[in-house]
Design an enzyme around this catalytic site. Structure first.
Site, PDB file in Angstrom:
ATOM      1  N   HIS B  57     -10.244 134.494  77.011  1.00 18.10           N
ATOM      2  CA  HIS B  57     -10.614 133.264  77.722  1.00 18.10           C
ATOM      3  C   HIS B  57     -11.136 133.565  79.127  1.00 18.10           C
ATOM      4  CE1 HIS B  57      -8.722 131.037  74.548  1.00 18.10           C
ATOM      5  NE2 HIS B  57      -7.551 131.619  74.762  1.00 18.10           N
ATOM      6  N   HIS B 219      -9.258 128.007  70.751  1.00 20.12           N
ATOM      7  CA  HIS B 219      -9.187 129.086  69.759  1.00 20.12           C
ATOM      8  C   HIS B 219      -9.834 128.640  68.460  1.00 20.12           C
ATOM      9  CE1 HIS B 219      -5.653 128.970  72.424  1.00 20.12           C
ATOM     10  NE2 HIS B 219      -5.997 130.228  72.640  1.00 20.12           N
TER      11      HIS B 219
END
Lengths: 332, 332
Positions: B57, B219
């Site tokens: 991320h 995700h």
């Protein structure tokens, strides 16, 4: 390619609107919709720094407008040169009596349009001098350095030129410092996947899965060779080799390293790559004084990475360390 | 998917190495290879701010370690929670006697591991309190807010919590400020393409060309619906609608807007999108006090965008404006 746009033919206009509304601390509109100037400019008598280039490389070029950086930018269509009129209006926007340094990249369209703009600027009483970045070692042999393209090393040229102007250098001094920055800089890129210009709608070129193109240009210009994809370590070696071959970075020298993603490369991969570059340079006794790692000069959503290395002397070291503030580069 | 890595199973280790070597001004290693602490930390008696989460991320989570931001971070595998041991070691690294605020996102693994870490930290004499971010309106209805995931609003929570700690708030005060930040924040994302975890080697999920997934998680967690791809203007409307429906952002309110790309989205598209969000909020008489537009919280090379809106009161306005310096966010 799924995109976040309105009209594919108006992406540049629409994006400029967003930049201006999001960042009044950096951008001020001018009468030319394709020219933005630094909104925080105060210093009369400072050499004006301008640049310009095609869109799709964000944060380049406009992201380097800011404090101690670029004063005005000419904005082209995606992957296309700004017009001569835009370059001229950027020169006018940046001039405050001390002349304008036009620091841009070596592309046919930009060369032609800058030349035309300078003619008109000169007629209007503005002194403009240029530095043409040609840091890409993959684009021509060292014997034809004048044919080489400018790539991410341009950011270091803007940083040095902007700092020199902020320090009160005159036009010849700014030009000399920016020219030294690019003379001391070498870059190369690898492409791992292609990109799609919104108005075209299909990939600009093609890179096979499992392969990478060494020396690819910022617009997908063909590189030196297509090879099976390497590990980050091997890539660092493969890319550093032609840079070191230029004979500029002898043991004991101090350098700035700039690693830029081409748009879609995950940030973590840029750091995996950087760690390898750092190891290799250390082994060659080349000291990294400062590094920049991130998406500094992109090609839409291309996967890939560029490596730029600039050798420092006392003057460049002082100038690279001067604080700067722009969308693409903040340095305290 | 062509990648710039060495061993697919060691991408996190290799990336951490790169972060540490590139940024000694931010990162200091600890005895736990999955915990980094802020190298510039000086202030004894300051509440320690920690967070943690899966890798992939970037710049989240470690990119928010820095001045007036996060003091230590626990780093997980790609898209996986850090271990309880890593959270514990981050707590230990960040504690200087005034307790630790653990500000993290609402995911099952993180919840479990933070809970275990707190038990051990408490036994070791460290007071830890938590704020669990749940800003994603797409992940559960308002009536089940405790089930909602934390997404890019976490960055605003860290900014507020970090500023409160820097201002000398005690632990309860920091927790209250960070909790208010996330209570006042709503986020939603759209996905336009998938991403590939290096060790898996094939896309994590699939998004058809010409479609987009509204409400997708960081995700690839399924969103609310898959719809034909919209223009940037329509996307802004579609995404702002559920955020405004929460009843938090009444006319006259002041907000912070954070627009983050998911990794592969060209920066220009983020600004095209932001211009639309700004227009819509202005029409609703909601004033944007500050905006952040860029790749702040990504999902490897996913294409897409997230929108976070946080309502300000006098305290949050003061705290959001405090300077900060980290890899992912520099504010003067």
């Amino acid at each position: 390619m799924n995109r976040i746009i309105n009209d594919p033919d108006l992406v540049v206009e629409d994006a400029i609107e967003g930049y201006v509304v999001a960042h009044p601390e950096f951008f001020e509109k001018t009468d030319n919709s394709r020219v933005l100037k630094y909104s925080g400019s105060e210093k009369k008598g400072k050499v004006g720094i301008i640049t310009g280039g095609g869109s799709g490389h964000e944060p380049a070029f406009l992201g380097y407008v800011g404090k101690n950086m670029v004063d005005a930018v000419a904005i082209g269509e995606i992957f296309s040169s700004p017009t001569a009129g835009a370059f001229l209006d950027a020169m006018k926007a940046a001039d405050s009596g001390a002349g304008v340094a036009c620091l841009y990249g070596n592309y046919a369209g930009d060369n032609m349009n800058v030349k035309m703009a300078i003619k008109k600027a000169t007629a209007a009483g503005i002194t403009v001098k240029t530095v043409v970045a040609n840091d890409d070692v993959a684009s021509a042999p060292a014997s034809e350095k004048e044919k080489r393209r400018g790539v991410a090393g341009e950011i270091l040229m803007w940083k040095i030129g902007g700092a020199a102007a902020a320090e009160g250098y005159d036009l010849d001094g700014v030009i000399a410092a920016a020219q030294k920055a690019i003379n001391n800089c070498r870059s190369i890129g690898v492409g791992l996947s292609s990109c799609t210009i919104p108005a075209v709608g299909k990939p600009n070129f093609h890179i096979e899965k499992g392969t990478m193109e060494l020396g690819i240009g910022h617009h997908g210009e063909p590189g030196i060779k297509v090879v099976p994809i390497e590990t980050a370590k091997e890539m660092a070696e493969t890319m550093l080799h032609p840079i070191m071959e230029e004979g500029l970075f002898e043991p004991g020298s101090e350098v700035v390293v700039l690693v830029s993603g081409l748009g879609a490369t995950p940030v973590m991969e840029l750091y995996i790559y950087y760690a390898e570059v750092e190891r290799l340079l250390k082994a060659k006794n080349v000291k990294i004084h400062r590094c920049y790692v991130g998406n500094y000069f992109t090609s839409l959503e291309m996967m890939g990475v560029t490596l730029s290395v600039m050798k420092l002397d006392a003057e460049l070291k002082k100038l690279i360390d001067i604080p700067a503030r722009s969308l693409g580069l903040v340095q305290e």
